[in-house]
Scaffold this motif. Structure first.
Motif, mmCIF file in Angstrom:
data_model
loop_
_atom_site.group_PDB
_atom_site.id
_atom_site.type_symbol
_atom_site.label_atom_id
_atom_site.label_comp_id
_atom_site.label_asym_id
_atom_site.label_seq_id
_atom_site.Cartn_x
_atom_site.Cartn_y
_atom_site.Cartn_z
ATOM 1 N N ASP A 114 -21.106 15.105 -10.703
ATOM 2 C CA ASP A 114 -19.707 15.524 -10.673
ATOM 3 C C ASP A 114 -19.035 15.294 -12.022
ATOM 4 O O ASP A 114 -18.203 16.108 -12.468
ATOM 5 C CB ASP A 114 -18.947 14.765 -9.586
ATOM 6 N N TYR A 162 -20.014 18.124 -14.343
ATOM 7 C CA TYR A 162 -19.302 19.348 -13.960
ATOM 8 C C TYR A 162 -17.853 19.300 -14.451
ATOM 9 O O TYR A 162 -17.333 20.277 -15.009
ATOM 10 C CB TYR A 162 -19.338 19.539 -12.444
ATOM 11 N N SER A 199 -25.581 24.766 -12.379
ATOM 12 C CA SER A 199 -25.332 25.460 -11.110
ATOM 13 C C SER A 199 -26.627 25.851 -10.407
ATOM 14 O O SER A 199 -26.629 26.051 -9.191
ATOM 15 C CB SER A 199 -24.479 26.704 -11.355
ATOM 16 N N LEU A 221 -25.677 20.875 -6.737
ATOM 17 C CA LEU A 221 -24.400 21.244 -6.135
ATOM 18 C C LEU A 221 -23.420 20.086 -6.329
ATOM 19 O O LEU A 221 -23.759 18.945 -6.022
ATOM 20 C CB LEU A 221 -24.557 21.518 -4.638
ATOM 21 N N LEU A 233 -16.536 21.295 -6.275
ATOM 22 C CA LEU A 233 -16.963 22.688 -6.099
ATOM 23 C C LEU A 233 -15.745 23.616 -6.009
ATOM 24 O O LEU A 233 -15.728 24.697 -6.606
ATOM 25 C CB LEU A 233 -17.834 22.809 -4.846
ATOM 26 N N ARG A 273 -14.940 26.567 -8.638
ATOM 27 C CA ARG A 273 -14.759 27.976 -8.254
ATOM 28 C C ARG A 273 -13.420 28.517 -8.771
ATOM 29 O O ARG A 273 -13.332 29.674 -9.202
ATOM 30 C CB ARG A 273 -14.849 28.120 -6.734
ATOM 31 N N ARG A 323 -21.265 31.585 -10.038
ATOM 32 C CA ARG A 323 -20.751 31.682 -8.668
ATOM 33 C C ARG A 323 -21.878 32.089 -7.702
ATOM 34 O O ARG A 323 -22.008 31.530 -6.614
ATOM 35 C CB ARG A 323 -19.617 32.691 -8.586
ATOM 36 N N LEU A 325 -24.415 29.169 -7.219
ATOM 37 C CA LEU A 325 -23.917 28.080 -6.378
ATOM 38 C C LEU A 325 -24.083 28.400 -4.886
ATOM 39 O O LEU A 325 -24.195 27.490 -4.063
ATOM 40 C CB LEU A 325 -22.440 27.808 -6.688
#
Length: 219
Positions: free
Chosen positions: A50, A53, A82, A86, A92, A96, A119, A122
């Motif tokens: 996380d 990301y 990606s 996840l 997430l 997005r 996208r 994922l």
């Protein structure tokens, strides 16, 4: 999966190291090994997924030179992330939103093309046993598929295009259809199995195994 030979300190220290690696990534002429190292750290230390990301979303929001080399390196790493991990549900949703915003602001740009690819990825990613191989990272940077060669007894090798999400079952089915056509086996009751073979071992590949993980083990 074989244990990673790396040794780690505290999560906080590793997070700082990853942040420094991201800063270095912007200037790297050959970013692939550095990307693979970042991915490996995330695989070994899942709580940092996380964090990376979030850092990548931050780096690709209002960059100094949108679409420049440094900016695209971040998008390329985000693409590899990606296809490998996840993020948690809150991250997430945040990701997005970032992808939608990028496509809206830069609809014909390379960033928008990466956002669209990410996208879709994922929606298919379920987690990996191994990080992408160097070859897979290069392919992902171009948003393309890999070519996997399957050697068949009694017939020429089959070349099959695969993605980071292609399972052994999907490849086995494609190869079986090709062999049935080549060898005239439409009425044969034989079944086909997919094996991985190296100098160390030979073993069947499980139907749900990702072929990209098998290729990484070979690397």
């Amino acid at each position: 999966t074989a244990p990673s030979p790396r040794s780690y300190t505290t999560l906080r220290d590793e997070a700082v190291k990853l942040f420094n690696s991201l800063q270095q990534l912007e200037l790297e002429r050959d970013p692939v090994p550095l990307m693979q190292g970042i991915l490996q750290t995330c695989l070994d230390l899942p709580p940092l997924v996380d964090e990376i990301y979030c850092q990548l979303v931050k780096q690709t929001t209002e960059p100094p030179a949108p679409g420049g080399q440094g900016d695209l390196h971040y998008w390329q790493l985000l693409t590899c992330m990606s296809c490998t991990f996840l993020p948690s549900p809150p991250i997430l949703r945040f990701l997005r939103f970032h992808l939608d915003r990028t496509e809206s602001r830069f609809p014909t740009s390379e960033m928008a093309k990466y956002a669209c690819f990410i996208r879709e990825a994922l929606g298919k990613t379920k987690g990996r046993e191994c990080v992408p191989s160097l070859e897979e990272i290069l392919v992902l940077m171009r948003r393309q598929e890999m070519i996997c060669t399957v050697h068949c007894p009694g017939a020429p090798a089959c070349s099959v295009a695969i993605s980071s999400h292609t399972t052994a079952e999907e490849v086995r089915g494609a190869v079986a259809r090709e062999l049935v056509s080549r060898l005239g086996l439409s009425k044969s009751p034989n079944l086909f199995a997919l094996y991985e073979q190296s100098w160390q071992r030979e073993q069947p590949v499980g139907s749900t195994t990702l072929l990209a993980d098998v290729l990484t083990r070979f690397e």
